[in-house]
Scaffold this motif. Sequence first.
Motif: not given
Lengths: 458, 467
Positions: A245-246, A301, A305, A308-309, A312, A314, B144-145, B232, B236, B240-241, B248, B252
């Motif tokens: 989405t980013i 930034y 995002l 990292v996402f 998330l 995995r 989790t981040l 961020s 989340v 989000m989690v 998504d 953030p």
Amino acid sequence: MQERIRQTEREINRDLLWPVLRIPWWFWGLVLAAALLVAAGGSAFGLEVNRGPGVYGVNRPTFWGFLIVNFVFWVGISHAGVMLSAILRLSQAEWRRPMVRAAEVLTIFSLATAASFPLMHTGRPWRILYWAFPYDFSRGVYVNVRSPLIWDPSAIFTYLTSSALFVFITLIPDLAVLRDRTTGWPHRIFSVLALGWKGNPRQWRLQALAGILLSALILPVFVSVHSIVSWDFGMAVSVEGWHVTIFAPYFVIGAVHSGVAAVATLMVVMRKLFRWDAYLRDEHFDAIGRLLVVVGTAWFYFFLLEFVFALLGREPQELALRELQVFQWPWNALFVLFLLTAYFIPVPLWLFRRVRRNLTLMFWTSILVNVGMWLERLIIIVPSLMRKQTFTFIWGVYKPSPIEILMVVGSFGLVALGLLMFSKVFPLIPLNEAKEAQVFMDEIRVGKRRVPAVVREE
Amino acid sequence: MAGTHNHHRPHPLPQPDLPRDPQEISQDLLGRFLSPRPGLRGALVGLFVLTVLGGVGLVLRLGTAPLSPEGRAGWAYLAVAWSYILSTAQAVPVFAVAMRLARNHWRRPLSRIAELYGVAGLLNLLILLLLLATLPAGGAFRRTLWQYLLGSPHVWDFLYMLALVLLGLALLYVSALPDLALVRDHGRGVARSLAGSLAGFWRGTPRQWRVLHMALGVLGAFYFIAYVMAHSLLAVDLAMVLVPGWKDAIFPAYQTLTSLQSAVALVAVTAFLYRRWGRMERYIGVEQFWALSKLLLATTLLWFYFWFAGFITFWYGRTPAEQGVIRLFIAGPYFGVFLLAFLFGFLFPFLLLIWNVVRRSVGGPVLASALVLFGNLMERVRTYAGAWSVPNEAIGAHRLEEIPHALAPGLPDVLMAVGALAGALFLVLLASRLVPLISVWEVKEWAMLQRVKVLVRRPVVVIAKPE
């Protein structure tokens, strides 16, 4: 510290018009060099037309390579124009004045260059006719309007048209000055282009209003163009690393980052070649450096995002892609190089005022940014396609062919050639902006000191 | 000359009738600070009562829902309130920081108002402690981040929020130092003794001023980064989690952007109230609201852009996970709330603010701001109530198999939410009794750095650029 110099209108006209009215000694040399690059790229394309798209390095599953990377890169560079011209005009930033036209012209040539690359990438560009129009009315074969690949040219050509209009509107007063200073056929051409400009108060009011309206109207186009380009990738569900989405704001801010850096490079070149030290002063580089710090950090930034996402969830395929990007040769080296050149070298340097006011450092750091941003697009596009398929035995490797490399190099020559030809015909710094800056320049006494000041635009 | 200058007619812009003499500014603003309006005490009492009622709501809720992962749905509206305070009050100092970085002058009467809102973070930190108790612990079953860090996410989320609150308080303290010194020297009573202990060392030497400006720059930059990262991470971990299949990356950034929009709106509303009831017309004028309206319009447009960028990717992709997320937050039980968020957070403010005559007024931007603040509340309701309605056993799945029903607020929820907001406002108003609501030293600087001159037979404002 401001370094403003009081100049008369005569001095401004003389300084800013001399590249148009005379031929600088370096001009034909640079034109030849740019033309050679264009010829190399053009020859490579000619070879591809003769032998077919098999001469490109793309193959299953990596069907998009250097040419699409270059397409995205040049669309990104084109965002400089609106950023500096429209946004800074609307926010009344005084320091925008000498760089707006160069930024807008860079937009036009880089957009036109960018638009040519998907055409060349098809291998048989004349078949675009079948794609742009219904192939056969009775069979009802129309373009797929649900595809971002259709939204793309609409957005790009809207942006190109509006940018060209923007350049022309702001050029009119300078065309009138050139009309009054030339004879023969140049005079006739400038007379037509100047549209009867007389410089009376009503015309100036309309011109300013047109500039503001166009600035406001072009902003949504500016945002939509690279968002739609990003959706070429973002809407592809099947490619890991793309359906994120980013992507839209990430691509837009990346475009602004690379575009503004390109303008910084251009400003250094202009100041050196045209001896415009009085117009492109250290304070302008200081300001653009500060803008780049903000834009670059915002871009970083969004990059964080996105990265990292991706980790998330995995998901195995996403992890396989990131493992390729970060740990496998040569992508790991390119990844590190991209981060260093796009952010970690230039941005910390730009935090220092001394660096921002050093032309050599600004030149090389801004070039580094664009090296990094080109690599960024490469790292987004190619590894994702290399790992697109679920089954590892179909995973591919992409190797760019010399044809693609020459075409990419040729694109730089094309943009440079366009800028050079423009500078020969029209002034690259708007005369009226330089003169208005003189009118708005002032000083006020604060305590015992006289401090530079500026009249606030209404 | 006539043929080559831009002679567009400047719009007559009413300027604040700012006093020119620094002494006059000090006396005026200090006098107003030391003699508060009578309604202030009543407002403080009222807010305190509402905060206590919020505590009552908390006790009532403890009776029906345990403060543990099993009872999380019962605390959804407290999460909404927490998120709303984070995205409005705690976002406002970011406005002060950003405007100071941009070196514009119109923000000077509004800086202190913005920085004062940072104290609301103290209450928000306590609320976060309660909310963290309802989150499942990290591990393979929960994303989790913070991944597998010991104590994730609870310890790290709390530490992060603590850092943000402390930075906000530090920013307020540093920016208020010269004014505290003013109160120390010319004030009376409790205010004077408190100011004396807080700013006893301040003498106003050139070196101290240099250090102050540098500290404001550094603290401001850190607060900005900390705030952006707070959304961020915390948004989340607390939203989000909790929804399976919701991955998504723009969320953030979207939360941060809507917070910045709300921050601008809150500044506008507060400035309006202070101008009206504090009789601050000579300091807070149309210029401030005009500038705020432009920022509000820009952030409103970005609201739509960020929302659309996320929505179209999910809608176009149509994977089962994405469909579940869209059904939960947009097309399903929270459709009405989403519609309110869309209308009040974007459409109505946009339709108001596109008109120049609205932007160049006092009432227009304030009305748009009020709409935005309501829209932001609806946005937090659909996000956090929606996310917190997902049962624990569904969190670890790949996608949302069954869309939970909308969580309607009960009496305890309303009391807790109102109490939390009232508590935040109570802290801010209390802090405004310690430092002047308008930054005296910044306004004095403003008076020094601008003049009115005549250019081509018209009065214009000339602004010094000492940098």
